[in-house]
Design a protein around this motif. Structure first.
Motif, short mmCIF file in Angstrom:
data_model
loop_
_atom_site.label_atom_id
_atom_site.label_comp_id
_atom_site.label_asym_id
_atom_site.label_seq_id
_atom_site.Cartn_x
_atom_site.Cartn_y
_atom_site.Cartn_z
N GLN A 178 6.75 -37.80 -18.81
CA GLN A 178 7.60 -38.39 -17.78
C GLN A 178 8.39 -39.59 -18.30
O GLN A 178 9.22 -40.14 -17.59
CB GLN A 178 6.75 -38.83 -16.58
N VAL A 200 19.00 -38.29 -21.89
CA VAL A 200 19.19 -38.98 -20.61
C VAL A 200 20.68 -39.22 -20.36
O VAL A 200 21.19 -39.01 -19.26
CB VAL A 200 18.42 -40.31 -20.59
N GLN A 201 21.38 -39.66 -21.40
CA GLN A 201 22.81 -39.94 -21.27
C GLN A 201 23.58 -38.70 -20.83
O GLN A 201 24.50 -38.77 -20.00
CB GLN A 201 23.37 -40.46 -22.60
N THR A 202 23.24 -37.55 -21.38
CA THR A 202 23.94 -36.30 -21.07
C THR A 202 23.33 -35.57 -19.87
O THR A 202 23.74 -34.46 -19.54
CB THR A 202 23.94 -35.37 -22.28
N ARG A 203 22.32 -36.20 -19.25
CA ARG A 203 21.67 -35.67 -18.06
C ARG A 203 21.01 -34.31 -18.30
O ARG A 203 20.91 -33.48 -17.40
CB ARG A 203 22.66 -35.58 -16.89
N LYS A 204 20.54 -34.13 -19.51
CA LYS A 204 19.73 -32.94 -19.81
C LYS A 204 18.31 -33.10 -19.27
O LYS A 204 17.61 -32.11 -19.08
CB LYS A 204 19.69 -32.69 -21.32
N VAL A 205 17.88 -34.35 -19.09
CA VAL A 205 16.60 -34.62 -18.45
C VAL A 205 16.85 -35.61 -17.32
O VAL A 205 17.80 -36.40 -17.35
CB VAL A 205 15.56 -35.20 -19.43
N THR A 206 16.02 -35.57 -16.30
CA THR A 206 16.16 -36.45 -15.14
C THR A 206 14.94 -37.36 -15.04
O THR A 206 13.85 -37.01 -15.48
CB THR A 206 16.30 -35.64 -13.85
N ARG A 207 15.13 -38.53 -14.46
CA ARG A 207 14.06 -39.52 -14.29
C ARG A 207 13.19 -39.64 -15.53
O ARG A 207 12.07 -39.17 -15.58
CB ARG A 207 13.18 -39.16 -13.09
N PHE A 208 13.75 -40.26 -16.55
CA PHE A 208 13.05 -40.34 -17.82
C PHE A 208 13.16 -41.76 -18.35
O PHE A 208 14.05 -42.08 -19.14
CB PHE A 208 13.66 -39.35 -18.81
#
Length: 259
Positions: A178, A200-208
């Motif tokens: 997480q 995170v910058q490219t929004r490949k993962v959320t809430r990280f």
């Protein structure tokens, strides 16, 4: 299929180097290699090497199956892990040092907060975080990688997986954590840090959440990102908000575990 002689040898799991009475050793699943039989290249190296004989045409399909099996093993071992945080840091952090003890406190605090602790499974800061999690009765996970000089998983790992391929291992770090809590470390630590920042910058993962522990160590990097990379328009001013820096163990744990 696995018994076919066409399957290429995929290189070492780990290696130990000792004195004259302690042979160098590599583990390749059930196979152990010692002394003159120790191999010097790794699976990643052979996979990415475009030079050499044309037998890669016949070997690469087998490598695809090996890669697939690593994903399957990783997913199977970690599917029921629950909430977890990755702790990264240098394998060269000496036991007993302040950085080692901070990593140990971080591992203990994460376990107390109900999070499994995932590390690269090696010595130094990774060992300390695994030790802290184990001391608090938490789940201590180590995701190792095949390297010519690596020493295998540390003794405080409860669930350990050794990977041949970096990209499979990286997927497991991101998929089952997480957030990342990053202690002072070298190139491997920075590799994981910048990959997480990019995701995170490219929004490949959320809430990280990404938390860097140690302002004296990470402050120069943050200054360079702000004063050079962002100042020259190579990144957005908002990218400064992708990570936090702290010198407080409790704050680091709170930042990386908050909803």
């Amino acid at each position: 299929m696995s018994g076919s002689t066409d399957v290429p040898d995929e290189g070492p799991r780990n290696e130990r180097t000792g004195g004259d009475d302690q042979p160098r050793e590599q583990r390749l699943g059930p196979v152990v290699r010692r002394r003159q039989q120790v191999m010097t290249s790794t699976s990643d190296q052979r996979l990415l090497d475009s030079r050499g004989p044309s037998d890669w045409v016949h070997q690469d399909p087998w490598r695809v199956l090996r890669i697939q099996s690593e994903f399957v093993e990783g997913f199977g071992a970690l599917a029921e892990l629950g909430p977890a945080v990755c702790v990264f840091g240098s394998a060269r952090t000496p036991p007993g040092s302040s950085e080692y003890e901070d990593a140990r406190r971080i591992g203990r605090g994460l376990a107390d907060a109900g999070f499994a602790v995932i590390t690269g499974g090696g010595p130094g800061a990774m060992e300390a975080a695994n030790l802290g999690a184990s001391e608090s009765g938490g789940v201590s996970v180590g995701l190792g990688i095949e390297l010519p000089f690596e020493q295998g998983l540390n003794a405080h790992v409860d669930v350990g997986i050794n990977f041949r391929y970096f990209f499979v291992r990286k997927t497991m770090f991101v998929k089952y954590a997480q957030g990342f809590l990053v202690l002072p470390g070298g190139l491997g630590t920075m590799d994981e840090l910048f990959e997480a920042l990019t995701l995170v910058q490219t929004r490949k993962v959320t809430r990280f959440p990404i938390v860097l522990y140690g302002s004296a160590y990470w402050g120069g990097l943050a200054d360079w990102l702000r004063d050079t990379v962002i100042a020259q328009g190579k990144a957005s001013p908002h990218d400064e908000d992708l990570f936090r820096i702290t010198d407080d163990v409790e704050e680091a744990i709170r930042l990386v575990t908050k909803d």
